[in-house]
Design a protein around this motif. Structure first.
Motif, PDB file in Angstrom:
ATOM      1  N   VAL B 659      82.538 -96.343 -99.453  1.00 19.97           N
ATOM      2  CA  VAL B 659      83.424 -97.205-100.238  1.00 19.97           C
ATOM      3  C   VAL B 659      83.884 -96.486-101.496  1.00 19.97           C
ATOM      4  O   VAL B 659      85.055 -96.526-101.868  1.00 19.97           O
ATOM      5  N   ALA B 660      82.954 -95.807-102.149  1.00 19.81           N
ATOM      6  CA  ALA B 660      83.303 -95.119-103.387  1.00 19.81           C
ATOM      7  C   ALA B 660      84.344 -94.048-103.139  1.00 19.81           C
ATOM      8  O   ALA B 660      85.265 -93.859-103.937  1.00 19.81           O
ATOM      9  N   MET B 661      84.213 -93.373-102.011  1.00 20.48           N
ATOM     10  CA  MET B 661      85.223 -92.358-101.670  1.00 20.48           C
ATOM     11  C   MET B 661      86.586 -92.982-101.493  1.00 20.48           C
ATOM     12  O   MET B 661      87.607 -92.424-101.876  1.00 20.48           O
ATOM     13  N   ALA B 662      86.591 -94.149-100.865  1.00 22.84           N
ATOM     14  CA  ALA B 662      87.872 -94.812-100.628  1.00 22.84           C
ATOM     15  C   ALA B 662      88.475 -95.319-101.930  1.00 22.84           C
ATOM     16  O   ALA B 662      89.687 -95.305-102.114  1.00 22.84           O
ATOM     17  N   ILE B 663      87.618 -95.745-102.836  1.00 24.91           N
ATOM     18  CA  ILE B 663      88.131 -96.325-104.073  1.00 24.91           C
ATOM     19  C   ILE B 663      88.546 -95.257-105.065  1.00 24.91           C
ATOM     20  O   ILE B 663      89.541 -95.403-105.774  1.00 24.91           O
ATOM     21  N   ALA B 664      87.766 -94.183-105.103  1.00 32.74           N
ATOM     22  CA  ALA B 664      88.078 -93.145-106.084  1.00 32.74           C
ATOM     23  C   ALA B 664      89.371 -92.446-105.682  1.00 32.74           C
ATOM     24  O   ALA B 664      89.710 -92.392-104.519  1.00 32.74           O
ATOM     25  N   PRO B 665      90.084 -91.874-106.641  1.00 34.89           N
ATOM     26  CA  PRO B 665      91.326 -91.208-106.284  1.00 34.89           C
ATOM     27  C   PRO B 665      91.051 -90.035-105.367  1.00 34.89           C
ATOM     28  O   PRO B 665      90.062 -89.358-105.507  1.00 34.89           O
ATOM     29  N   SER B 666      91.939 -89.811-104.425  1.00 34.31           N
ATOM     30  CA  SER B 666      91.684 -88.777-103.424  1.00 34.31           C
ATOM     31  C   SER B 666      91.694 -87.397-104.082  1.00 34.31           C
ATOM     32  O   SER B 666      92.482 -87.093-104.955  1.00 34.31           O
ATOM     33  N   ARG B 667      90.767 -86.603-103.661  1.00 36.61           N
ATOM     34  CA  ARG B 667      90.662 -85.253-104.215  1.00 36.61           C
ATOM     35  C   ARG B 667      90.140 -84.359-103.101  1.00 36.61           C
ATOM     36  O   ARG B 667      89.869 -84.806-102.021  1.00 36.61           O
TER      37      ARG B 667
END
Lengths: 90, 747
Positions: B659-667
Motif C-alpha cells: 500500500v505504501a508503495m502505491a501511495i508514495a510517489p512513484s520512483r
C-alpha cells in the motif's frame, strides 16, 4: 414582541459586525506575526551589537592594564588622555 | 369575515396557537381546519390567516435561532480579538524595548571608538542587553525542598516562569501551520523554536466556568491518551486556598522502539488577584524524593501549566503551555525527530487538552446530539478504553505482567504474553479470565519505517480497504474468543476467505479529529465448508488524525471485537495501527524504500547502507508505523495462537508495504520488489486488485494471465478486455491516482 423584520435587521447587523471582527482578527494576527519576526531580527542584531561592545570593552581594558602595572611605554595618546582624566578626578 | 389586512390575535388565541405550534410547527391544511373547528377561541378566524400565522411563526423561530447563533459567534470573535490585542500590545512593547536598546548600543559603539565613555556606562548597557534576551535559566540556589516553605518558593517561581511563557515571550513562539483563524478554531496555537526541549502553547475561549475547566485539566488521564497513570503522592495546602501537589506521571511509549517516559513534578494551583485560576507544574530533581524510574526514562517538565481567566457569560479564556524535555538523546537516532517535535507535542498534549475541554463544554451545554440513545460520556469511555488498551499493548510494561516470547529466528515481529491480564485489562475481561481454560492474552507487534507516506493517507486507506490487509479467519477467531467458547483451532489461511465491511458511524469529536464507529464484517461463503465460518462480526473502531487538514499529524486506527449487544461495559481487546510522522531533517541521507525498522537500525549502527538506496531525493517525509494485535488464547493453544499472530502480522507488514508503495510517489524501485514496472505502479496494483476482487465475487478469473506475472502484462490485458470501461480520477492534492474500471454486469 419583536417583529420578524426587526429580527432580520438585527441579524444582518450582527453578521456585518462578525465579519468585521473576523477581518480585524486576521489583520491583527498578521500584524503580530510581522512584529514577532521584527522582534526576532532586532534580538539578533542586539546580540551582535552586544558582543561587539564587549569585544571593544575587553580591548580597552587590555590596553589599560599595562598602566596599572607600570608604564610600558607604548600606550596611545587617547589612553594617555584617559589616564590623565582619572588622575584629575582622584 | 374580517377583511382588514392586519389581524390581531387575542392573548388566548396566541396561547392556543403556540400550544399547537409546540407539537406541530407545520400543520397541514386539514389540520388547520380541524384546529379552527375544535378550538372555540379560534372559531371565527379565517383559515388563510391561520396559515399565515404559522408561516410567520416558523420564520420568527428561524430568525431567533440565527440570532442566537450569531451571538455565539460574536462572543468567540470578541474573545479572540481581546487575546490578539493583548498579544499585539506585548509584542509592540517588546519591539520598542528592542529598538531602544538597539539604538542605545549603536550609540555606545559609535562613541566607544572615541573612547570617552567610562566603564560604568558600558556596564549598564551590558546589563540591560541581557534583560532582553530569552528568559535565562537562572541557577536555582539550593533549597530545602522537603519543607513546605521550600516547596512554596519553587511553586511561586514556577508560577512566574509559566506566566511569562503563557502571556509573554519567554519562549520564541511560532504560529503553527494549518490552524484556521475562524471562530470555530481552537484559538491561537504556537509551537516553540530554539528553546530547551519542546514547547507548545494554545489559547482560546470555551463556554465552561473556570473551576470546571480546572477540574478537567487536572485530570490528565482523561484527555491525554498517552498517560498511563497519574499518582498524587502528597497534597499541601497553601494560603489563598491553593494547593501544592507532588505528582508521579507515567506515560506510554508511542512506539515499540524507545522506552516510555515518566515525570516527577510539583503542581501548584492558585488564584490570582484578577480572579484567574492558575495551575502550573514543573519537574523536581530526584533528590526531592519520588519513585525511581523503573522501565521508563525520566523526562523533565519545564514550567508549564494552565491559565484560566473568567469570561463574560460563564465562559473562560484558557491559555495552555506545555514545555517538556523528553531526553531525546537516549532514543535511536532515527526516532529522535519524534522526541524533538513541538508539533507532535502540540497535537498530543496541548490541543488534545483544549479539544477535550471544548468537547465537555459542548456536551454540558447540550449542543451534542445523542446517537442511538447513548450518552456522549459512554461513547467517550469507549474511545478512552480503546486508546488505553492499544497503548498498553504497544508498551508492554513488565510490571503489567507482559513477558516476551522467544521468536522464530526473525526479528520482525515480537510476541509478548500476559498470563495475568487482570492488572491492566478492563475489569470486564475478568469474566472471561476466570474460565479454567483461559490462558492469557498474546500481543504481536511490529514497527516499520515509512518513506514519503502521509500518515493520514495511509490510515485512511487501511480503514477504508480493510479487506486489503485483514484476514477473515483471524477475525473470526477473535470474535469467537469473545464468547468464551473459542475455536479449538484457529485458522490462518492467507486471505482466501472473502469479506466486506460496512461502517456505521457512532460519534465524533467537535473538530472531527477523532471518531468512533462500528464496523460490521460480513463474510461471504461460497463453499459449503465455509458456511459455518460465515457470520457477521462487529468491531468497535476508533480513528483519529485523518481529517481534511491533518497534514503531518499522527494518525491512528484502533479497533476491538465487540459483541452484538454493545453493552457499555463490553470487554474490549484493542488492536491497531499508529503512524507518527518524523519531521524531515534536511541533512540526513534518505532511504528510497520502506524498510523494516530493524534493518534500518542495523544499517546505521553497522555504518553501511543497504544496497539500492537512493540518496539526495527531494522529499524526506518519514514516519514510524507501529502495528499491534492482541488475542486471547486457551491454555493449550498458546503456540498455535502465537504462530497465527506472527504470520498475520507478517502478512500485514507485507500488505502495508504494498500500500505504501502505491501511495508514495512513484520512483525508481529498489531491491525490495522483485520486478521493476515501467508502467505506473499504482495502476498495476489496482489492476491486480480488480482481478482479485473479480475472482472473489464471481469465482472466475478475469484475465487469462497469472496475476503473479509481470505487472505490465496484467495491465495490458485489462486494458484490452472487451468489457472494460475506464474512467479515471486524479486527486491533485493527494499523490494517489485511482482508476475505476467498470464492468457491465452479465445477465
Amino acid at each position: 414582541m419583536i417583529s420578524i423584520l426587526q429580527f432580520k435587521a438585527s441579524n444582518t447587523a450582527m453578521e456585518r459586525q462578525n465579519s468585521e471582527l473576523y477581518l480585524r482578527n486576521c489583520q491583527i494576527m498578521m500584524e503580530n506575526e510581522r512584529l514577532r519576526k521584527k522582534a526576532q531580527r532586532l534580538n539578533q542584531e542586539n546580540q551582535a551589537l552586544l558582543s561587539e561592545l564587549r569585544r571593544k570593552l575587553a580591548a580597552i581594558n587590555a590596553k589599560r592594564k599595562p598602566e596599572f602595572e607600570g608604564d610600558m611605554g607604548s600606550s596611545s595618546a587617547s589612553d594617555q588622555m584617559e589616564a590623565n582624566k582619572r588622575q584629575a578626578l582622584e | 369575515m374580517d377583511t382588514s389586512k392586519y389581524v390581531r390575535y387575542t392573548p388566548e388565541q396566541v396561547e392556543a396557537l403556540e400550544r399547537v405550534y409546540a407539537e406541530c410547527p407545520k400543520p397541514t391544511s386539514i389540520k388547520r381546519h380541524q384546529l379552527i373547528r375544535e378550538c372555540s377561541i379560534l372559531s371565527n378566524v379565517d383559515p388563510k390567516q391561520i396559515k399565515v400565522w404559522f408561516q410567520n411563526r416558523r420564520c420568527r423561530e428561524k430568525q431567533r435561532k440565527e440570532a442566537s447563533h450569531l451571538q455565539t459567534v460574536n462572543r468567540k470573535l470578541t474573545a479572540m480579538n481581546k487575546l490578539l490585542m493583548e498579544e499585539n500590545d506585548r509584542l509592540q512593547k517588546q519591539v520598542s524595548h528592542l529598538v531602544y536598546d538597539n539604538g542605545y548600543m549603536r550609540q555606545q559603539l559609535h562613541t566607544q571608538v572615541n573612547s570617552t565613555t567610562t566603564d560604568t556606562c558600558c556596564e549598564t548597557v551590558v546589563v540591560s542587553g541581557q534583560q532582553q534576551q530569552q528568559n535565562p535559566m537562572a541557577q536555582h540556589p539550593q533549597r530545602d525542598v522537603n519543607s513546605p516553605t521550600g516547596l512554596l518558593a519553587i511553586a511561586e517561581e514556577t508560577l512566574a516562569e509559566f506566566l511569562s511563557k503563557a502571556t509573554g515571550t519567554a519562549v520564541d513562539w511560532v504560529q503553527m501551520i494549518g490552524m484556521k483563524p475562524g471562530p470555530e478554531s481552537i484559538g491561537i496555537v504556537t509551537v516553540s523554536r530554539n528553546c530547551d526541549g519542546v514547547a507548545a502553547r494554545a489559547c482560546g475561549l470555551v463556554s465552561l466556568e473556570p473551576m470546571k475547566v480546572a477540574e478537567i485539566l487536572k485530570d490528565r488521564p482523561s484527555w491525554y491518551h498517552d498517560c498511563r497513570c497519574l499518582d498524587i503522592l502528597s497534597v499541601i495546602p497553601t494560603g489563598k486556598g491553593g494547593t501544592i501537589e507532588l505528582i508521579y506521571l507515567q506515560t506510554y511509549a508511542p512506539t515499540t522502539l524507545a522506552s516510555a517516559r515518566d515525570f516527577w513534578t510539583l503542581r501548584y494551583t492558585t488564584s490570582l488577584e484578577d480572579g484567574s485560576l492558575v495551575i502550573c507544574e514543573r519537574s523536581l530533581t530526584p533528590t526531592t524524593g519520588g519513585p525511581p524510574a523503573t522501565s521508563s526514562v525520566r523526562a523533565t517538565m519545564l514550567p508549564s501549566g494552565y491559565l484560566i481567566r473568567p469570561f463574560e457569560g460563564g465562559g473562560s479564556i484558557i491559555h495552555i503551555v506545555d514545555h517538556i524535555d523528553l531526553d531525546a538523546c537516549s532514543v535511536p537516532e532515527v526516532l529522535r525527530p519524534l522526541y524533538e517535535s513541538s508539533k507532535i507535542l502540540a497535537q498530543k498534549m496541548t490541543m488534545a487538552a483544549f479539544r477535550y475541554v471544548r468537547q465537555i463544554a459542548q456536551e454540558t451545554n447540550g449542543e451534542i446530539q445523542y446517537v442511538g440513545g447513548r450518552q456522549p460520556a459512554a461513547l467517550r469511555a469507549f474511545s478512552q478504553r480503546l486508546c488505553r488498551g492499544f497503548n498498553n499493548a504497544v508498551s508492554g510494561f513488565i510490571d503489567d505482567g507482559w513477558t516476551i516470547m522467544d521468536n522464530d529466528g526473525l526479528e520482525d515481529v515480537t510476541i509478548a504474553v500476559n498470563s495475568s491480564p487482570n492488572k491492566f485489562l478492563d475489569a470486564q475481561y475478568n469474566t472471561l479470565s476466570i474460565l479454567p481454560t483461559f490462558g492469557g492474552v498474546l500481543c504481536a507487534r511490529a514497527s516499520m519505517l515509512l518513506q514519503d507516506v502521509c500518515p493520514a493517507l495511509l490510515v485512511r486507506f487501511l480503514r477504508e480497504h480493510r479487506s486489503e490487509w485483514a484476514d477473515y479467519g483471524v477475525d473470526a477467531y477473535s470474535s469467537a474468543s469473545l464468547k468464551a467458547s473459542p475455536y479449538a483451532v484457529p485458522c490462518a489461511r492467507p486471505g482466501v476467505f472473502p469479506s466486506s465491511q460496512v461502517i456505521l458511524p457512532l460519534a465524533q469529536t467537535v473538530e472531527h479529529e477523532e471518531f468512533l464507529e462500528v464496523v460490521r464484517l460480513e463474510g461471504h461463503a461460497f463453499s459449503p465448508e465455509n458456511i459455518a465460518l460465515s457470520r457477521d462480526m462487529y468491531l468497535l473502531q476508533l480513528c483519529s488524525g485523518i481529517e481534511e487538514n491533518a497534514t503531518g499529524a499522527c494518525a491512528q486506527l484502533v479497533f476491538a471485537h465487540i459483541d452484538e449487544s454493545f453493552g457499555d461495559d463490553a470487554p474490549l481487546l484493542p488492536s491497531g495501527f499508529s503512524v507518527i510522522p518524523l519531521e524531515p531533517k534536511s541533512d540526513s541521507p534518505i532511504a528510497a524504500r520502506t524498510l523494516d525498522l530493524a534493518s534500518t537500525l542495523e544499517a546505521r549502527t553497522g555504518g553501511t547502507r543497504p544496497a539500492g538506496e537512493v540518496e539526495g531525493s527531494k522529499y524526506n517525509h518519514r514516519s514510524v508505523l507501529t502495528i499491534a494485535f492482541q488475542f486471547t488464547f486457551e491454555n493449550h493453544y498458546r503456540e498455535n495462537v502465537a504462530a497465527m499472530a506472527r504470520q498475520y502480522v507478517r502478512n500485514i507488514v507485507g500488505s502495508v508495504q504494498r500500500v505504501a508503495m502505491a501511495i508514495a510517489p512513484s520512483r525508481l524501485c529498489s531491491q525490495m520488489t522483485p520486478k521493476c514496472f515501467p508502467g505506473s505502479p499504482e495502476a498495476i496494483t489496482l489492476a491486480r486488485w480488480i482481478c482479485k476482487s473479480y475472482k472473489v465475487h464471481t469465482g472466475g478469473e478475469l484475465l487469462q494471465v497469472d496475476s503473479q506475472a509481470a505487472g505490465d502484462a496484467v495491465l495490458k490485458q485489462l486494458w484490452h478486455h472487451t468489457d472494460s470501461i475506464m474512467c479515471c480520477s486524479v486527486k491533485m492534492n493527494v499523490r494517489f491516482c485511482s482508476f475505476f474500471i467498470c464492468k457491465p454486469s452479465r445477465t
